[in-house]
Each structure stands twice: as C-alpha cells, then as structure tokens.
Design a protein around this motif. Structure first.
Motif, PDB file in Angstrom:
ATOM      1  N   ARG A   1       0.832  -1.209   0.000  1.00  0.00           N
ATOM      2  CA  ARG A   1       0.000   0.000   0.000  1.00  0.00           C
ATOM      3  C   ARG A   1       0.860   1.250   0.000  1.00  0.00           C
ATOM      4  NH1 ARG A   1      -4.333  -2.110   4.229  1.00  0.00           N
ATOM      5  NH2 ARG A   1      -2.393  -2.345   5.338  1.00  0.00           N
ATOM      6  N   GLN A   2       1.962   1.217   0.729  1.00  0.00           N
ATOM      7  CA  GLN A   2       2.876   2.357   0.749  1.00  0.00           C
ATOM      8  C   GLN A   2       3.511   2.555  -0.623  1.00  0.00           C
ATOM      9  OE1 GLN A   2       5.470   1.194   3.943  1.00  0.00           O
ATOM     10  NE2 GLN A   2       4.324   2.391   5.456  1.00  0.00           N
ATOM     11  N   LYS A   3       3.918   1.467  -1.249  1.00  0.00           N
ATOM     12  CA  LYS A   3       4.530   1.529  -2.577  1.00  0.00           C
ATOM     13  C   LYS A   3       3.517   2.061  -3.601  1.00  0.00           C
ATOM     14  CE  LYS A   3       8.348   0.042  -4.657  1.00  0.00           C
ATOM     15  NZ  LYS A   3       9.677   0.424  -4.315  1.00  0.00           N
ATOM     16  N   LEU A   4       2.265   1.620  -3.511  1.00  0.00           N
ATOM     17  CA  LEU A   4       1.227   2.100  -4.406  1.00  0.00           C
ATOM     18  C   LEU A   4       0.982   3.594  -4.208  1.00  0.00           C
ATOM     19  CD1 LEU A   4      -0.898   1.536  -6.557  1.00  0.00           C
ATOM     20  CD2 LEU A   4      -2.469   0.885  -4.726  1.00  0.00           C
ATOM     21  N   ALA A   5       0.912   4.032  -2.972  1.00  0.00           N
ATOM     22  CA  ALA A   5       0.716   5.460  -2.684  1.00  0.00           C
ATOM     23  C   ALA A   5       1.878   6.285  -3.226  1.00  0.00           C
ATOM     24  CB  ALA A   5       0.549   5.683  -1.187  1.00  0.00           C
ATOM     25  N   LEU A   6       3.093   5.793  -3.056  1.00  0.00           N
ATOM     26  CA  LEU A   6       4.265   6.490  -3.573  1.00  0.00           C
ATOM     27  C   LEU A   6       4.234   6.536  -5.100  1.00  0.00           C
ATOM     28  CD1 LEU A   6       6.956   7.909  -3.188  1.00  0.00           C
ATOM     29  CD2 LEU A   6       8.045   5.669  -3.001  1.00  0.00           C
ATOM     30  N   THR A   7       3.850   5.436  -5.730  1.00  0.00           N
ATOM     31  CA  THR A   7       3.767   5.392  -7.188  1.00  0.00           C
ATOM     32  C   THR A   7       2.748   6.401  -7.700  1.00  0.00           C
ATOM     33  OG1 THR A   7       4.419   3.073  -7.193  1.00  0.00           O
ATOM     34  CG2 THR A   7       3.348   3.902  -9.176  1.00  0.00           C
ATOM     35  N   LYS A   8       1.598   6.493  -7.057  1.00  0.00           N
ATOM     36  CA  LYS A   8       0.585   7.473  -7.440  1.00  0.00           C
ATOM     37  C   LYS A   8       1.130   8.893  -7.311  1.00  0.00           C
ATOM     38  CE  LYS A   8      -3.618   4.904  -6.401  1.00  0.00           C
ATOM     39  NZ  LYS A   8      -4.835   4.860  -5.578  1.00  0.00           N
ATOM     40  N   ALA A   9       1.850   9.162  -6.240  1.00  0.00           N
ATOM     41  CA  ALA A   9       2.433  10.485  -6.036  1.00  0.00           C
ATOM     42  C   ALA A   9       3.464  10.802  -7.115  1.00  0.00           C
ATOM     43  CB  ALA A   9       3.063  10.576  -4.645  1.00  0.00           C
ATOM     44  N   VAL A  10       4.276   9.810  -7.463  1.00  0.00           N
ATOM     45  CA  VAL A  10       5.302  10.004  -8.497  1.00  0.00           C
ATOM     46  C   VAL A  10       4.637  10.266  -9.849  1.00  0.00           C
ATOM     47  CG1 VAL A  10       7.157   8.852  -9.767  1.00  0.00           C
ATOM     48  CG2 VAL A  10       7.076   8.706  -7.283  1.00  0.00           C
ATOM     49  N   LEU A  11       3.574   9.539 -10.171  1.00  0.00           N
ATOM     50  CA  LEU A  11       2.853   9.780 -11.420  1.00  0.00           C
ATOM     51  C   LEU A  11       2.278  11.189 -11.456  1.00  0.00           C
ATOM     52  CD1 LEU A  11       0.943   6.418 -11.988  1.00  0.00           C
ATOM     53  CD2 LEU A  11       2.792   7.355 -13.384  1.00  0.00           C
ATOM     54  N   ALA A  12       1.811  11.678 -10.329  1.00  0.00           N
ATOM     55  CA  ALA A  12       1.237  13.025 -10.256  1.00  0.00           C
ATOM     56  C   ALA A  12       2.287  14.102 -10.517  1.00  0.00           C
ATOM     57  CB  ALA A  12       0.566  13.237  -8.906  1.00  0.00           C
ATOM     58  N   GLU A  13       3.565  13.783 -10.310  1.00  0.00           N
ATOM     59  CA  GLU A  13       4.649  14.737 -10.552  1.00  0.00           C
ATOM     60  C   GLU A  13       4.924  14.944 -12.040  1.00  0.00           C
ATOM     61  OE1 GLU A  13       7.182  13.450  -6.578  1.00  0.00           O
ATOM     62  OE2 GLU A  13       7.992  13.038  -8.563  1.00  0.00           O
ATOM     63  N   LEU A  14       4.510  13.994 -12.854  1.00  0.00           N
ATOM     64  CA  LEU A  14       4.803  14.056 -14.290  1.00  0.00           C
ATOM     65  C   LEU A  14       3.966  15.135 -14.975  1.00  0.00           C
ATOM     66  CD1 LEU A  14       4.752  10.238 -15.067  1.00  0.00           C
ATOM     67  CD2 LEU A  14       6.768  11.717 -15.047  1.00  0.00           C
ATOM     68  N   PRO A  15       4.507  15.716 -16.053  1.00  0.00           N
ATOM     69  CA  PRO A  15       3.672  16.611 -16.864  1.00  0.00           C
ATOM     70  C   PRO A  15       2.454  15.842 -17.368  1.00  0.00           C
ATOM     71  CG  PRO A  15       5.979  16.766 -17.520  1.00  0.00           C
ATOM     72  CD  PRO A  15       5.872  15.614 -16.553  1.00  0.00           C
ATOM     73  N   GLU A  16       1.345  16.521 -17.556  1.00  0.00           N
ATOM     74  CA  GLU A  16       0.083  15.852 -17.873  1.00  0.00           C
ATOM     75  C   GLU A  16       0.181  14.950 -19.101  1.00  0.00           C
ATOM     76  OE1 GLU A  16      -4.620  16.785 -18.717  1.00  0.00           O
ATOM     77  OE2 GLU A  16      -3.239  18.453 -18.461  1.00  0.00           O
ATOM     78  N   ARG A  17       0.761  15.442 -20.192  1.00  0.00           N
ATOM     79  CA  ARG A  17       0.822  14.634 -21.411  1.00  0.00           C
ATOM     80  C   ARG A  17       1.698  13.400 -21.219  1.00  0.00           C
ATOM     81  NH1 ARG A  17       2.274  17.346 -27.105  1.00  0.00           N
ATOM     82  NH2 ARG A  17       4.133  17.815 -25.924  1.00  0.00           N
ATOM     83  N   THR A  18       2.777  13.540 -20.470  1.00  0.00           N
ATOM     84  CA  THR A  18       3.659  12.404 -20.186  1.00  0.00           C
ATOM     85  C   THR A  18       2.924  11.364 -19.354  1.00  0.00           C
ATOM     86  OG1 THR A  18       5.568  13.871 -20.255  1.00  0.00           O
ATOM     87  CG2 THR A  18       5.869  11.733 -19.176  1.00  0.00           C
ATOM     88  N   ARG A  19       2.221  11.835 -18.331  1.00  0.00           N
ATOM     89  CA  ARG A  19       1.453  10.929 -17.475  1.00  0.00           C
ATOM     90  C   ARG A  19       0.370  10.228 -18.270  1.00  0.00           C
ATOM     91  NH1 ARG A  19      -3.154  11.506 -15.708  1.00  0.00           N
ATOM     92  NH2 ARG A  19      -3.192  13.762 -15.904  1.00  0.00           N
TER      93      ARG A  19
END
Length: 67
Positions: free
Chosen positions: A4-22
């Motif tokens: 669950r921690q890894k999933l939360a971190l992954t979601k946060a990392v994805l949110a850091e990406l520019p919108e088109r990249t994400r």
C-alpha cells in the motif's frame, strides 16, 4: 502495508509528471494501448510518444529507487 505504501508512492510520483507524459504512460501501461494507439490518441508521432513514455519510466524508476 508495504504494498500500500509503494502504491501510494507510485501514485504520487505519477502526479509529478507533466500531464501529457502521465497520460501517455497510463494509456500505454494501464490501458494497454500500443505506442501507435497512444500516439494517435494524443496527436503525436510514435517517436515522440515513445520519448514521453520513456521519460515517465525514467522518472518513476529514479524516484522509487531513490536515485
């Protein structure tokens, strides 16, 4: 708990990406679209689309491995 921690971190990392990249990354990895399908959807060349997805992989890897 670790997963669950890894999933939360992954979601946060994805949110850091520019919108088109994400979007390109999510369409390719989550929606299982091909590079050509993602490119057509975003109105980009396949080489530009692959660059966006590669950038996303590199960002995620760097953030999750702490580099």
């Amino acid at each position: 708990v670790y997963d669950r921690q890894k999933l939360a971190l992954t979601k946060a990392v994805l949110a850091e990406l520019p919108e088109r990249t994400r979007m390109a990354f999510e369409m390719h990895r989550i929606d299982e679209m091909t590079i050509a399908e993602v490119a057509a959807e975003l109105g980009l060349s396949t080489s530009r689309t692959w660059s966006l997805i590669r950038d996303a992989y590199e960002h995620i890897d760097a953030r999750l491995t702490g580099v």
